[in-house]
Design a protein around this motif. Structure first.
Motif, mmCIF file in Angstrom:
data_model
loop_
_atom_site.group_PDB
_atom_site.id
_atom_site.type_symbol
_atom_site.label_atom_id
_atom_site.label_comp_id
_atom_site.label_asym_id
_atom_site.label_seq_id
_atom_site.Cartn_x
_atom_site.Cartn_y
_atom_site.Cartn_z
ATOM 1 N N PHE A 401 -0.231 4.838 6.006
ATOM 2 C CA PHE A 401 1.064 4.184 5.850
ATOM 3 C C PHE A 401 0.955 2.978 4.929
ATOM 4 C CE2 PHE A 401 4.293 1.117 7.484
ATOM 5 C CZ PHE A 401 5.413 1.792 7.025
ATOM 6 N N GLU A 402 -0.105 2.187 5.094
ATOM 7 C CA GLU A 402 -0.321 1.016 4.252
ATOM 8 C C GLU A 402 -0.417 1.408 2.781
ATOM 9 O OE1 GLU A 402 -3.704 -2.114 4.848
ATOM 10 O OE2 GLU A 402 -4.662 -0.284 4.165
ATOM 11 N N LYS A 403 -1.077 2.540 2.505
ATOM 12 C CA LYS A 403 -1.247 2.977 1.119
ATOM 13 C C LYS A 403 0.070 3.434 0.519
ATOM 14 C CE LYS A 403 -3.430 3.745 -2.636
ATOM 15 N NZ LYS A 403 -3.923 2.579 -3.440
ATOM 16 N N VAL A 404 0.874 4.173 1.278
ATOM 17 C CA VAL A 404 2.179 4.591 0.772
ATOM 18 C C VAL A 404 3.039 3.369 0.459
ATOM 19 C CG1 VAL A 404 4.341 5.747 1.386
ATOM 20 C CG2 VAL A 404 2.158 6.844 1.893
ATOM 21 N N CYS A 405 3.038 2.400 1.344
ATOM 22 C CA CYS A 405 3.808 1.170 1.112
ATOM 23 C C CYS A 405 3.352 0.480 -0.170
ATOM 24 C CB CYS A 405 3.678 0.228 2.303
ATOM 25 S SG CYS A 405 4.628 0.724 3.757
ATOM 26 N N GLU A 406 2.046 0.405 -0.380
ATOM 27 C CA GLU A 406 1.530 -0.238 -1.589
ATOM 28 C C GLU A 406 1.992 0.504 -2.839
ATOM 29 O OE1 GLU A 406 -2.698 -2.036 -3.163
ATOM 30 O OE2 GLU A 406 -2.716 -0.039 -2.278
ATOM 31 N N ASP A 451 14.879 -0.528 6.240
ATOM 32 C CA ASP A 451 15.191 0.787 5.671
ATOM 33 C C ASP A 451 14.052 1.269 4.771
ATOM 34 O OD1 ASP A 451 17.631 1.559 6.762
ATOM 35 O OD2 ASP A 451 18.793 0.393 5.317
ATOM 36 N N PHE A 452 13.563 0.367 3.921
ATOM 37 C CA PHE A 452 12.461 0.727 3.028
ATOM 38 C C PHE A 452 11.221 1.143 3.830
ATOM 39 C CE2 PHE A 452 14.256 -2.452 -0.296
ATOM 40 C CZ PHE A 452 15.145 -1.490 -0.763
ATOM 41 N N LEU A 453 10.907 0.357 4.861
ATOM 42 C CA LEU A 453 9.719 0.648 5.668
ATOM 43 C C LEU A 453 9.848 1.992 6.383
ATOM 44 C CD1 LEU A 453 9.087 -2.899 7.214
ATOM 45 C CD2 LEU A 453 7.639 -1.729 5.545
ATOM 46 N N TYR A 454 11.015 2.257 6.922
ATOM 47 C CA TYR A 454 11.202 3.514 7.637
ATOM 48 C C TYR A 454 11.139 4.700 6.667
ATOM 49 C CZ TYR A 454 12.834 6.711 11.230
ATOM 50 O OH TYR A 454 12.908 7.743 12.138
ATOM 51 N N ARG A 455 11.696 4.511 5.469
ATOM 52 C CA ARG A 455 11.609 5.570 4.461
ATOM 53 C C ARG A 455 10.155 5.804 4.059
ATOM 54 N NH1 ARG A 455 12.180 10.212 3.006
ATOM 55 N NH2 ARG A 455 12.399 10.687 0.773
ATOM 56 N N ALA A 456 9.360 4.733 3.936
ATOM 57 C CA ALA A 456 7.937 4.877 3.624
ATOM 58 C C ALA A 456 7.212 5.643 4.726
ATOM 59 C CB ALA A 456 7.296 3.498 3.426
ATOM 60 N N ALA A 457 7.615 5.417 5.969
ATOM 61 C CA ALA A 457 7.019 6.156 7.089
ATOM 62 C C ALA A 457 7.365 7.638 6.997
ATOM 63 C CB ALA A 457 7.504 5.573 8.414
ATOM 64 N N GLN A 458 8.596 7.957 6.617
ATOM 65 C CA GLN A 458 8.988 9.363 6.463
ATOM 66 C C GLN A 458 8.185 10.039 5.350
ATOM 67 O OE1 GLN A 458 13.217 8.685 5.801
ATOM 68 N NE2 GLN A 458 13.719 9.431 7.867
ATOM 69 N N ILE A 459 7.973 9.307 4.255
ATOM 70 C CA ILE A 459 7.179 9.863 3.149
ATOM 71 C C ILE A 459 5.740 10.102 3.595
ATOM 72 C CG2 ILE A 459 6.253 9.385 0.848
ATOM 73 C CD1 ILE A 459 8.824 7.752 0.307
ATOM 74 N N TYR A 479 0.408 10.244 -6.169
ATOM 75 C CA TYR A 479 0.683 9.967 -7.574
ATOM 76 C C TYR A 479 1.730 10.949 -8.104
ATOM 77 C CZ TYR A 479 -3.359 6.916 -7.301
ATOM 78 O OH TYR A 479 -4.235 5.915 -6.940
ATOM 79 N N ASN A 480 2.737 10.397 -8.743
ATOM 80 C CA ASN A 480 3.838 11.175 -9.306
ATOM 81 C C ASN A 480 4.686 11.887 -8.246
ATOM 82 O OD1 ASN A 480 3.056 10.528 -11.999
ATOM 83 N ND2 ASN A 480 1.486 12.136 -11.895
ATOM 84 N N ASN A 481 4.525 11.467 -6.977
ATOM 85 C CA ASN A 481 5.388 11.988 -5.917
ATOM 86 C C ASN A 481 6.789 11.423 -6.140
ATOM 87 O OD1 ASN A 481 6.831 11.763 -3.289
ATOM 88 N ND2 ASN A 481 5.021 12.801 -2.496
ATOM 89 N N LYS A 482 7.782 12.293 -6.277
ATOM 90 C CA LYS A 482 9.111 11.826 -6.657
ATOM 91 C C LYS A 482 9.740 10.931 -5.588
ATOM 92 C CE LYS A 482 12.132 15.659 -5.196
ATOM 93 N NZ LYS A 482 12.973 14.782 -4.350
ATOM 94 N N ASP A 483 9.396 11.165 -4.302
ATOM 95 C CA ASP A 483 9.921 10.310 -3.234
ATOM 96 C C ASP A 483 9.323 8.906 -3.322
ATOM 97 O OD1 ASP A 483 11.538 12.308 -2.135
ATOM 98 O OD2 ASP A 483 9.873 13.109 -0.954
ATOM 99 N N VAL A 484 8.036 8.847 -3.656
ATOM 100 C CA VAL A 484 7.381 7.544 -3.837
ATOM 101 C C VAL A 484 7.991 6.809 -5.023
ATOM 102 C CG1 VAL A 484 5.208 6.415 -4.485
ATOM 103 C CG2 VAL A 484 5.203 8.216 -2.741
#
Length: 505
Positions: A401-406, A451-459, A479-484
């Motif tokens: 989760f920390e990495k997706v947020c970053e 909202d941003f944090l919860y969306r990052a959790a979903q990703i 990398y290049n994940n369109k949701d990210v």
């Protein structure tokens, strides 16, 4: 004879060449005084972009990252321009080993004024009487400040107790790993025994703490932590310390701004020694600080400490100052002490109190927003500036989760937490509100951040479901994940609305 003749010829050759050598020296071009001055000025006055373009480029990238990002690491903050100016000033040129009025080098009369003013402002910021409290503003960090206290008051192998790291404590309180590996210097040089939180609630187990302290008999009992979201019961800590004969020390590094603004309970009413960082919620330069009682003990405080000290006067000052220098450190960083003095002047203002009130309101707004989204918070909420989110209920690891947020320009940090059954899990993240509050965010902004944090959790959940939790494969799919990319664009657009203290946007 041959050797003697050879030496005679050599002396004659040198004698004959001396006029020529002397003439050559006279003829060698020597830079004129004005040329030397120009050379010194050229070397000394180049701006960073001229002197080191490569490094300047990297620094600008970091500047851009800070401006376009959402900073939620609870132990980070943004300093003002005046603090930056002091940090990057000519004060970095001076060595000032020792204390004001007792330096090892000359030329420190103005430096003495700077450090003395900083000490006065530190006491004033926390409403402390200079007859009853002293302060050392020289530690390079709170970790070194904590170790200096232990070194000054204890002998190697003496016992200390602090909050366990997975319970929210800091490694400098004597933490060692479950397998027995000693991690911090405090655990290497002293015997440490941690106390813990209740796994079911996340609150400190004071009954168990008292039971263990009376059995273990530490000479220093440490309260405070790195990621504990609730108020500390200093009355109970003091009772336990008195019963086992320990010095009571508080590490208020994370909550020092709240303490100064009187937005949480003060450790100064009950503790013998208080340490802190000088950045985090204080919004000063990176460093540490130590407050210690001095003067006469009250009748109640005149009991024997665990080290056998039964005197009626506190004797912390000389021991702690000696531990900081010369035992641990060399010359203090005078530019940092000057910057701290500037920050402490701001801490004593009504505007700073309003800032800390907003920090708390923002933390509570963020906690409420996450709870409405059925997220699990350790202890169910927060009393201060930070909260702990248990992401295991969403099937996530804190690391992923920390990495997706970053990747989405949100910085926070993973942390270990106790599960309901007492097992240690790396499924927690620590989130703090001081930095974004410094940029001007209010409660409604932290609703957006939730909202941003919860969306990052979903990703994170979607990527883990498709690729598993193996770090290499997980990172590759980010990398290049369109949701990210989409979330990063939203975060950057949001962050760009807010001013960045200390530099032009």
């Amino acid at each position: 004879m041959i050797l003697g003749k050879s030496m005679s010829l050599e002396r004659k050759r040198k004698r004959d060449c001396e006029p020529v050598l002397s003439s050559c020296k006279r003829l060698a071009p020597q830079p004129r005084l004005d040329e030397r001055r120009v050379a010194a000025r050229s070397w000394g006055n180049q701006r960073l972009e001229e002197a080191d373009p490569e490094f300047h480029t990297i620094m600008n990238k970091e500047k851009k990252r800070q401006f376009f990002g959402i900073e939620l690491i609870a132990s980070e903050n943004f300093v003002c321009r005046a603090v930056m100016e002091a940090l990057g000033s000519h004060l970095t040129n001076k060595y000032s080993e020792g204390m004001p009025g007792a330096r090892y080098y000359r030329g420190n009369h103005f430096i003495d004024q700077i450090e003395t003013l900083c000490q006065e402002r530190a006491l004033a910021a926390f409403s402390l009487d200079s007859e009853k409290w002293g302060v050392n503003v020289q530690p390079y960090s709170c970790t070194s400040a904590n170790l200096a206290v232990c070194t000054g008051l204890l002998l190697p192998g003496d016992r200390i107790m602090g909050l366990d790291s997975p319970s929210g404590g800091h490694r400098s309180h004597g933490w060692y790993m479950p397998g027995g590996k000693k991690v911090s210097a405090a655990s290497i040089f002293f015997e440490s025994f941690p106390y813990k939180v209740k796994p079911q609630t996340g609150y400190i187990d004071y009954d168990k703490l008292e039971e263990k302290a009376l059995d273990y008999r530490p000479k220093i009992l440490i309260c405070g932590g790195s990621s504990y979201p609730r108020e500390l019961d200093y009355v109970r800590f003091k009772q336990i310390a008195d019963r086992c004969g320990a010095v009571l020390m508080c590490d208020m590094a994370n909550i020092s701004g709240l303490v100064a603004a009187e937005e949480c309970a003060s450790p100064f009413d009950y503790c013998d020694i208080v340490t802190s960082t000088t950045h985090k919620s204080l919004r000063g330069p990176r460093g540490g600080i130590i407050f210690y009682r001095k003067g006469a003990k009250s009748r109640k405080q005149g009991m024997c400490f665990g080290n056998g000290d039964c005197s009626s006067q506190y004797d912390f000052e000389e021991k702690i100052n000696f531990a900081v220098f010369p035992s641990f450190q060399g010359g203090p960083h005078t530019n940092r002490i000057a910057a701290l003095s500037i920050a402490l002047k701001q801490v004593a203002t009504p505007e700073y109190k309003a800032y800390m009130q907003q920090v708390k309101r923002n933390a509570q707004a963020l906690a409420s927003a996450l709870l409405r989204r059925k997220c699990k918070l350790v202890t169910g909420g927060t009393d201060n500036h930070l909260l702990l989110w248990d992401v295991t209920t969403l099937g996530l690891t804190g690391k992923c989760f920390e990495k997706v947020c970053e990747m989405c320009q949100i910085t926070l940090n993973k942390t270990a937490i106790f599960g309901d059954n007492g097992a240690i899990s790396l499924g927690g993240v620590r989130i703090g509100t001081p930095a974004m509050t410094s940029r001007g965010c209010s409660e409604s902004d932290f609703e957006t951040i939730a909202d941003f944090l919860y969306r990052a959790a979903q990703i994170t959940s979607a990527v883990q479901r498709d690729q598993g939790k193996l770090q290499k494969q997980f990172l590759k799919c980010l990398y290049n994940n369109k949701d990210v990319v989409d979330l990063r664009n939203r975060v950057e657009a949001f962050a760009a609305q807010f001013a960045m203290p200390g530099f032009d946007s």
